[in-house]
Design an enzyme around this catalytic site. Structure first.
Site, PDB file in Angstrom:
ATOM      1  N   ASP A 183      45.954  29.089  44.570  1.00 46.44           N
ATOM      2  CA  ASP A 183      44.926  30.128  44.491  1.00 46.44           C
ATOM      3  C   ASP A 183      44.622  30.709  45.872  1.00 46.44           C
ATOM      4  O   ASP A 183      44.226  31.871  45.990  1.00 46.44           O
ATOM      5  CB  ASP A 183      43.637  29.568  43.890  1.00 46.44           C
ATOM      6  CG  ASP A 183      43.700  29.454  42.379  1.00 46.44           C
ATOM      7  OD1 ASP A 183      42.813  29.988  41.707  1.00 46.44           O
ATOM      8  OD2 ASP A 183      44.658  28.842  41.863  1.00 46.44           O
ATOM      9  N   PHE A 184      44.795  29.913  46.904  1.00 47.90           N
ATOM     10  CA  PHE A 184      44.511  30.389  48.252  1.00 47.90           C
ATOM     11  C   PHE A 184      45.705  31.146  48.839  1.00 47.90           C
ATOM     12  O   PHE A 184      45.581  31.784  49.888  1.00 47.90           O
ATOM     13  CB  PHE A 184      44.131  29.217  49.149  1.00 47.90           C
ATOM     14  CG  PHE A 184      42.973  28.422  48.609  1.00 47.90           C
ATOM     15  CD1 PHE A 184      41.702  28.956  48.590  1.00 47.90           C
ATOM     16  CD2 PHE A 184      43.160  27.155  48.088  1.00 47.90           C
ATOM     17  CE1 PHE A 184      40.627  28.236  48.072  1.00 47.90           C
ATOM     18  CE2 PHE A 184      42.102  26.431  47.566  1.00 47.90           C
ATOM     19  CZ  PHE A 184      40.826  26.972  47.561  1.00 47.90           C
TER      20      PHE A 184
END
Length: 412
Positions: free
Chosen positions: A172-173
């Site tokens: 997600d990052f």
């Protein structure tokens, strides 16, 4: 000056990858309206840590970190009239974003083909786990699942232990660094041509770019990587070494012979470092266990920051294994204003991480904290959708619209 002023985003994103992506847009002036529901709160709203020790959908500091500058619009998507409300947004919106399982937006009648009938130049971004099409496109999941599918989990950890997921929803990052420039490129394309487009991002494929060297090694040489802890396939010393204090460490990575000789000088040229088994990189690698034991015995007499600065000044790559407390007090981050402190009615005073880049002619802005569910529903209905007070009241009474009972922020 707000570089993205005038860009309007209807945001169905949730969890981390989505809010992180639209946070870049909101920081630089875009109007972002988040569609959420109390009936099925966004996952990140129930993720710790919680401000003031009170667990609840409006009290997550995790959520607050990625949703400043956005408007909270409460809408019960299970109600038949919800679609009518969304369709009133489409002529206003430049961009529609979502990261649901493929087919969800189509089920609501909000797929790209539906939207472009209402607004031909609309831009839509979908960021599903595996991308659209293919035998597994509808597989649901979160970041830890993608870390495993991408191979990251398989190479993380120690050789004699089970695989370990990287911290949190690691992928997600990663994905927002692909999604944001793709969106900006689509906006630029529309500005030049008048045409919208559909962006289909596979979170898995974005993550694979961060595995490129290992994938190439496998494809070209047939080599399957294995877990090595903090070690490097060809370099020694390369690891985290203990220092004075509780759980304090400093990493050292001697990638060249010059760095190794500099480390020896700082250590005072101990007798063991002159032994033939440590004379070359390959020999040090072959005797890495003994090498690490010697270095650890030396580093544990140093304070971590003193060791780091001493080694760096000598030309040895080194870095303290920083704690969260260290990061919040880090002088470099403070100088660049990385953490912006905001006040939130449920979270309290909390840090927000601003974008990692600085534009030469304009600064990022943090105008208000993350919204509570439905905090701006009434204002958005009036000022963006042009609804009358009677119409808004009726939709609230029918439980189509959801509002927050606390006083709403003014629409900026």
């Amino acid at each position: 000056m707000r570089p993205l002023a005038g860009v309007k985003v209807l945001d169905f994103f949730w969890v981390a990858i989505g809010p992180m992506t639209t946070s870049y847009l909101a920081e630089y002036g875009a109007t972002v309206v988040r569609i959420e529901s109390k009936g099925r709160p966004e996952v990140l709203r129930n993720a710790p840590p919680f401000g003031r020790g009170q667990r609840g959908p409006n009290g997550s500091a995790y959520y607050a970190n990625y949703n400043a500058n956005k408007y909270g619009f409460g809408l019960n998507m299970s109600h038949p009239k919800a679609l009518e409300v969304i369709k009133r947004f489409i002529p206003w919106a430049d961009v529609v974003t979502e990261n649901f399982t493929p087919g969800t937006m189509e089920k609501w009648g909000l797929g790209y083909e539906n939207l472009r009938q209402l607004k031909p130049d609309i831009i839509m971004l979908s960021a599903s786990m595996l991308g659209r099409g293919g035998p597994y496109s509808r597989q649901p999941g979160f970041g830890p699942v993608l870390s495993s599918l991408s191979g990251m989990t398989g190479v993380t950890g120690w050789p004699d232990r089970a695989p370990t997921n990287p911290y949190g929803a690691y992928t997600d990052f990663v994905v927002p660094r692909f999604a944001t420039p793709a969106l900006l490129a689509a906006l630029d394309y529309r500005r030049r041509t008048g045409r919208g487009q559909y962006l289909d991002i596979s979170q898995l494929e974005a993550a694979l770019h961060f595995m490129a060297p290992l994938l190439l090694d496998c494809a070209n040489n047939g080599h399957e990587p294995h877990r090595m802890g903090n070690r490097h396939a060809a370099v020694a010393p390369h690891g985290a070494y203990p220092c004075q204090g509780e759980d304090r460490w400093c990493t050292i990575a001697c990638m060249t012979e010059a760095a190794w000789q500099a480390l020896c000088r700082v250590m005072g040229h101990p007798a063991w470092a002159q032994e033939e088994r440590f004379a070359t990189m390959s020999r040090r690698k072959a005797h890495e266990d003994e090498l690490d034991q010697h270095i650890s015995a030396w580093t544990q007499n140093w304070y971590a920051y003193t060791l780091m600065h001493t080694l760096q000044q000598a030309g040895v790559p080194a870095g303290v294994v920083q704690t969260n407390q260290d990061l919040l007090a880090d002088p470099q981050l403070q100088h660049r204003g990385h953490f912006v402190y905001m006040d939130h009615s449920a979270v309290g005073r909390h840090p927000v991480q601003r974008s990692e880049f600085r534009l030469s002619k304009v600064a990022a802005e943090h105008r208000w904290s993350a919204p509570r569910i439905g905090q701006h529903t009434v204002q958005v209905c009036k000022n963006i959708l042009g609804m009358s007070a009677d119409e808004i009241d009726a939709l609230i009474a029918e439980r189509v619209l959801e509002v927050d009972s606390a006083e709403a922020e003014p629409l900026v």
